[in-house]
Scaffold this active site. Structure first.
Site, PDB file in Angstrom:
ATOM      1  N   ARG A  89       5.277  -8.954   4.986  1.00 48.49           N
ATOM      2  CA  ARG A  89       4.506 -10.042   5.597  1.00 48.49           C
ATOM      3  C   ARG A  89       5.209 -11.351   5.295  1.00 48.49           C
ATOM      4  O   ARG A  89       5.720 -11.556   4.201  1.00 48.49           O
ATOM      5  CB  ARG A  89       3.088 -10.059   5.043  1.00 48.49           C
ATOM      6  CG  ARG A  89       2.186  -9.083   5.762  1.00 48.49           C
ATOM      7  CD  ARG A  89       0.747  -9.277   5.388  1.00 48.49           C
ATOM      8  NE  ARG A  89       0.427  -8.625   4.141  1.00 48.49           N
ATOM      9  CZ  ARG A  89       0.071  -9.260   3.036  1.00 48.49           C
ATOM     10  NH1 ARG A  89      -0.006 -10.581   3.006  1.00 48.49           N
ATOM     11  NH2 ARG A  89      -0.219  -8.584   1.941  1.00 48.49           N
ATOM     12  N   TYR A 137       7.845  -5.830  11.756  1.00 49.43           N
ATOM     13  CA  TYR A 137       7.175  -5.316  10.559  1.00 49.43           C
ATOM     14  C   TYR A 137       5.662  -5.235  10.805  1.00 49.43           C
ATOM     15  O   TYR A 137       5.035  -6.219  11.219  1.00 49.43           O
ATOM     16  CB  TYR A 137       7.483  -6.216   9.350  1.00 49.43           C
ATOM     17  CG  TYR A 137       6.702  -5.770   8.133  1.00 49.43           C
ATOM     18  CD1 TYR A 137       7.042  -4.589   7.472  1.00 49.43           C
ATOM     19  CD2 TYR A 137       5.604  -6.482   7.677  1.00 49.43           C
ATOM     20  CE1 TYR A 137       6.310  -4.143   6.389  1.00 49.43           C
ATOM     21  CE2 TYR A 137       4.860  -6.047   6.587  1.00 49.43           C
ATOM     22  CZ  TYR A 137       5.225  -4.880   5.953  1.00 49.43           C
ATOM     23  OH  TYR A 137       4.480  -4.428   4.879  1.00 49.43           O
ATOM     24  N   LYS A 196      -3.508  -7.079   8.997  1.00 49.28           N
ATOM     25  CA  LYS A 196      -3.879  -8.324   8.329  1.00 49.28           C
ATOM     26  C   LYS A 196      -4.219  -9.443   9.311  1.00 49.28           C
ATOM     27  O   LYS A 196      -4.823 -10.444   8.923  1.00 49.28           O
ATOM     28  CB  LYS A 196      -2.758  -8.748   7.377  1.00 49.28           C
ATOM     29  CG  LYS A 196      -2.544  -7.750   6.249  1.00 49.28           C
ATOM     30  CD  LYS A 196      -3.839  -7.415   5.603  1.00 49.28           C
ATOM     31  CE  LYS A 196      -3.787  -6.520   4.386  1.00 49.28           C
ATOM     32  NZ  LYS A 196      -2.799  -5.497   4.248  1.00 49.28           N
ATOM     33  N   CYS A 228       0.444  -3.371  -6.152  1.00 50.05           N
ATOM     34  CA  CYS A 228      -0.106  -3.420  -7.515  1.00 50.05           C
ATOM     35  C   CYS A 228      -0.954  -2.190  -7.832  1.00 50.05           C
ATOM     36  O   CYS A 228      -1.794  -2.222  -8.726  1.00 50.05           O
ATOM     37  CB  CYS A 228      -0.931  -4.685  -7.711  1.00 50.05           C
ATOM     38  SG  CYS A 228       0.063  -6.181  -7.743  1.00 50.05           S
ATOM     39  N   GLY A 229      -0.785  -1.123  -7.068  1.00 50.94           N
ATOM     40  CA  GLY A 229      -1.444   0.134  -7.423  1.00 50.94           C
ATOM     41  C   GLY A 229      -2.680   0.476  -6.605  1.00 50.94           C
ATOM     42  O   GLY A 229      -3.414   1.402  -6.944  1.00 50.94           O
ATOM     43  N   THR A 234      -3.019   1.717  -3.357  1.00 49.68           N
ATOM     44  CA  THR A 234      -2.987   3.007  -2.665  1.00 49.68           C
ATOM     45  C   THR A 234      -2.979   4.159  -3.665  1.00 49.68           C
ATOM     46  O   THR A 234      -3.680   5.159  -3.470  1.00 49.68           O
ATOM     47  CB  THR A 234      -1.767   3.088  -1.725  1.00 49.68           C
ATOM     48  OG1 THR A 234      -1.851   1.991  -0.811  1.00 49.68           O
ATOM     49  CG2 THR A 234      -1.743   4.377  -0.936  1.00 49.68           C
ATOM     50  N   ASN A 264       9.885  -2.281  -0.118  1.00 52.34           N
ATOM     51  CA  ASN A 264       8.653  -2.285   0.675  1.00 52.34           C
ATOM     52  C   ASN A 264       8.721  -1.276   1.827  1.00 52.34           C
ATOM     53  O   ASN A 264       7.968  -1.371   2.781  1.00 52.34           O
ATOM     54  CB  ASN A 264       8.385  -3.691   1.220  1.00 52.34           C
ATOM     55  CG  ASN A 264       6.951  -3.875   1.681  1.00 52.34           C
ATOM     56  OD1 ASN A 264       6.021  -3.293   1.107  1.00 52.34           O
ATOM     57  ND2 ASN A 264       6.740  -4.665   2.725  1.00 52.34           N
ATOM     58  N   ALA A 265       9.645  -0.303   1.723  1.00 51.25           N
ATOM     59  CA  ALA A 265       9.694   0.768   2.728  1.00 51.25           C
ATOM     60  C   ALA A 265       8.352   1.492   2.721  1.00 51.25           C
ATOM     61  O   ALA A 265       7.717   1.611   1.671  1.00 51.25           O
ATOM     62  CB  ALA A 265      10.818   1.736   2.395  1.00 51.25           C
ATOM     63  N   ARG A 307      -1.293  -8.200 -11.359  1.00 56.69           N
ATOM     64  CA  ARG A 307      -0.208  -8.012 -12.331  1.00 56.69           C
ATOM     65  C   ARG A 307      -0.353  -9.083 -13.387  1.00 56.69           C
ATOM     66  O   ARG A 307       0.070 -10.217 -13.188  1.00 56.69           O
ATOM     67  CB  ARG A 307       1.156  -8.203 -11.659  1.00 56.69           C
ATOM     68  CG  ARG A 307       1.679  -6.986 -11.034  1.00 56.69           C
ATOM     69  CD  ARG A 307       2.984  -7.203 -10.305  1.00 56.69           C
ATOM     70  NE  ARG A 307       3.138  -6.060  -9.428  1.00 56.69           N
ATOM     71  CZ  ARG A 307       3.922  -5.020  -9.686  1.00 56.69           C
ATOM     72  NH1 ARG A 307       4.693  -5.009 -10.752  1.00 56.69           N
ATOM     73  NH2 ARG A 307       3.950  -3.992  -8.868  1.00 56.69           N
TER      74      ARG A 307
END
Ligand code: SPV
Ligand code: MN
Length: 624
Positions: free
Chosen positions: A88, A223, A232, A275-276, A278, A387-388, A420
């Site tokens: 993004r 993207y 988004k 940051c976890g 998914t 970010n793949a 984080r």
């Protein structure tokens, strides 16, 4: 109407599709499509209905026109975005703000008329020689109090294909949509493409949000976070709609977590990208209902939640067979998957941290790649982008929750916020009450920027509720809406703060990646009042015995007292500094920050100071 469309398309062979358009009674839809055709001047139009044939055609076209390539495994394809189009893009994503209006300073914005002229100028004639694909989709299960009808017009078969996997189709519901009903409208053009069908005009990438009309423009990008309208772009519009209608649109996963005797309890959680989120949503043995966007409504005094989406656009880095068995299985079976920005060698996909030795050459987002290849600045290009991602439908997961399409949603029992935070918050804690949770965990969410957003990584920032980029109303109002939402709800969810990224004084993470599974099982027991907690200044923390039991049960691990102390020691100076940063941020950036926010934070400050006076700067949980 048919004539108008035929004329606009200059007698091209789009008759069938024009017929399909004619069956839509909604005026806003037609206003949008006519305008988009005039502006972008496509040669042709393709209307995607809810049929399997249309879905298959979209998929086939995305391969035929080269935006995707088929891989060895049946159903798998790869799509590449440009070198500078890998996430993004905050800089070029702006709200179009009328002169009479104002949004929080923290949001990127441009005067509406000026922005419209700019972005419409870039879209002018962008679809000459191309087909405009028109999709009808629903956010939330179709035909429910939650659903929002959406239209996407795009010249990218990849974008249209990704939407097949990620959203519920809604051509039939659109045929029944009232003439004057509202719908969200998204116009996208990939713009100028190179021979590999990748957007190249990166200096003219723009994503402009016209919230006055629920209309979003996106150009010169592919993207998905910048182009797939329902992701988004829609979230920004949904937050505004929710504000006027008294519900909430959140950047959250939803999951059903099992407790003793097969009991299932639903949780939601907000985490900034990468940051976890998914991985928490798809913990092995639990049920995933969504990984990114949730809508909440008060239905008959219950806190009910749905997933706005029906698929996952997930980060693939570090997905391994051991840590993520559910998604690993999907990524390895012959069903539809769109991979993006990974390495392809001999028709097979490779990504960073997949747990096997990758090949040292292939094709990736930089084109032909060999190990050691450098970019124009002389930096080494990794085999795949961090970010793949992969796009899959949720139903492909064996642990997809049965209630995904329930029009009433599910009753939510717990919410967690996590960023984080290397220094201050403990790995898991429960808020004292709703307001404390919203303020001290949600509105105080601190994190570091990650690769999911174009720009520098590792910059500390506040990203309240992990949704800040998408809040198209004054931030203070958004916080107030969250505070107010539970009025009239009989059993509001408990709120938890989590922090998977706490480090020790040597900079080492104090937790393993799988520990989050223990935290969520502890939360599940808290919801049902089956374990006690210790009162700390920043929230209620787990007792050692309960965690030791859960570590054994969930991860078959011995949990030592040393681990517990290093993870749950209250670090008073770091927590006081955190409060200072948060108060400053809200004073400076949050128009209309509710006064309760400052009260809650000041009370937290006093509790910390009191503890410091009594027991020192670093207080072991055994001393609380
Ligand atoms: C995120 O970055 O928060 C995502 C992926 O969920 S996207 O917004 O589509 O870029
Ligand atoms: Mn997200």
């Amino acid at each position: 109407m048919q004539e108008t469309y035929s004329k606009l398309l200059k007698g091209n062979k789009a008759d069938d599709h024009i017929q399909k358009l004619a069956q839509i009674p909604n005026r806003k839809f037609h206003e949008f499509i006519e305008d988009s055709i005039k502006l972008c001047q496509p040669d042709n139009i393709y209307i995607v209905t809810d049929s399997d044939e249309d879905a298959a055609y979209v998929r086939e076209m995305s391969i035929k026109n080269g935006e995707e390539k088929a891989l060895k495994t049946k159903g798998h394809t790869i799509h590449f975005d440009g070198m500078n189009d890998q996430g993004r893009d905050r800089e070029v994503t702006k709200y179009l703000v009328p002169k009479t209006d104002s949004l929080s300073k923290a949001l990127n914005q441009i005067e509406r008329e000026e922005g419209l002229t700019e972005v419409r100028g870039l879209l002018k004639g962008s679809m000459k020689g191309r087909t405009m694909i028109v999709r009808f989709l629903s956010l939330g299960p179709a035909g429910s109090a939650f659903s929002i009808p959406c239209v996407q017009a795009t010249d990218s078969w990849y974008v249209a294909h990704a939407e097949s996997l990620l959203y519920r189709t809604a051509y039939e519901p659109f045929r029944k949509l009232a003439e004057d009903a509202n719908c969200f409208r998204f116009l996208h053009s990939a713009g100028k493409l190179d021979k590999n069908m990748v957007s190249v005009d990166e200096n003219n990438k723009r994503i402009y949000i016209d919230y006055t009309k629920d209309w979003v423009y996106s150009v010169n990008t592919q993207y998905a976070g910048n182009t797939v309208g329902l992701k988004k772009l829609a979230l920004r519009l949904a937050i505004r709609q929710a504000d006027t209608q008294g519900w909430l649109a959140e950047h959250m996963f939803l999951a059903g977590i099992f407790g003793p005797n097969g009991r299932k309890t639903y949780f939601g959680g907000a985490f900034p990208s990468a940051c976890g989120k998914t991985s928490t949503a798809m913990l092995p043995g639990e049920k995933i209902m969504g990984d990114d966007i949730a809508y909440f409504r008060n239905i008959n005094g219950q806190f009910r939640a749905v997933n706005a989406e029906s698929g996952i656009f997930g980060i693939i880095q570090n997905v391994t067979s051991k840590d993520d068995p559910a998604i690993w299985e999907v990524l390895n079976k012959p069903e539809e998957v769109i991979f993006s920005n990974i390495l392809i060698n001999d028709g097979k996909p490779y990504w960073l941290g997949m747990g096997t030795e990758p090949p040292d050459k292939g094709v990736n987002f930089s084109g032909e790649w060999v190990k050691g290849k450098k970019d124009s600045q002389g930096n080494e290009i990794p085999l795949a982008h961090k970010n793949a991602r992969y796009a899959v439908t949720l139903k492909a997961l064996t642990n997809c929750d049965s209630e995904l399409d329930n029009p009433q949603g599910v009753e939510l029992s717990g919410i967690m916020y996590g960023g984080r935070d290397a220094k201050s918050y403990v790995p898991v804690q429960q808020a004292f009450d709703w307001a404390h949770g919203i303020v001290a965990y949600g509105a105080s969410l601190e994190t570091e920027t990650t690769f999911a957003i174009v720009g520098k990584e590792g910059i500390p920032e506040i990203n309240l509720m992990s949704i800040q980029d998408f809040v198209a109303i004054p931030l203070g109002k958004y916080i107030q809406n969250n505070l107010d939402f539970v009025k009239g709800i009989k059993n509001p969810p408990l709120i938890f703060g989590v922090n998977y990224f706490l480090r020790d004084s040597q900079g080492k993470f104090v937790n393993g990646v799988r520990d989050k599974h223990v935290w969520i099982k502890w939360m599940e027991l808290r919801v049902h009042n089956e374990v006690d907690a210790i009162i700390a200044p920043t929230g209620m923390i787990p007792k050692y015995e309960d965690l030791a039991k859960l570590f054994k049960q969930v991860l078959n691990k011995e949990y030592t007292k040393e681990d517990y102390v290093s993870q749950f020691t209250i670090r008073v100076p770091e927590n006081l500094a955190k409060i200072d940063r948060i108060v400053k941020f809200h004073h400076e950036n949050v128009s209309g920050a509710p006064s309760v926010l400052f009260d809650v934070l000041e009370k937290q400050r006093s509790r910390l100071e009191q503890l410091q006076k009594e027991k020192g700067k670093y207080v072991s949980p055994f001393e609380l």
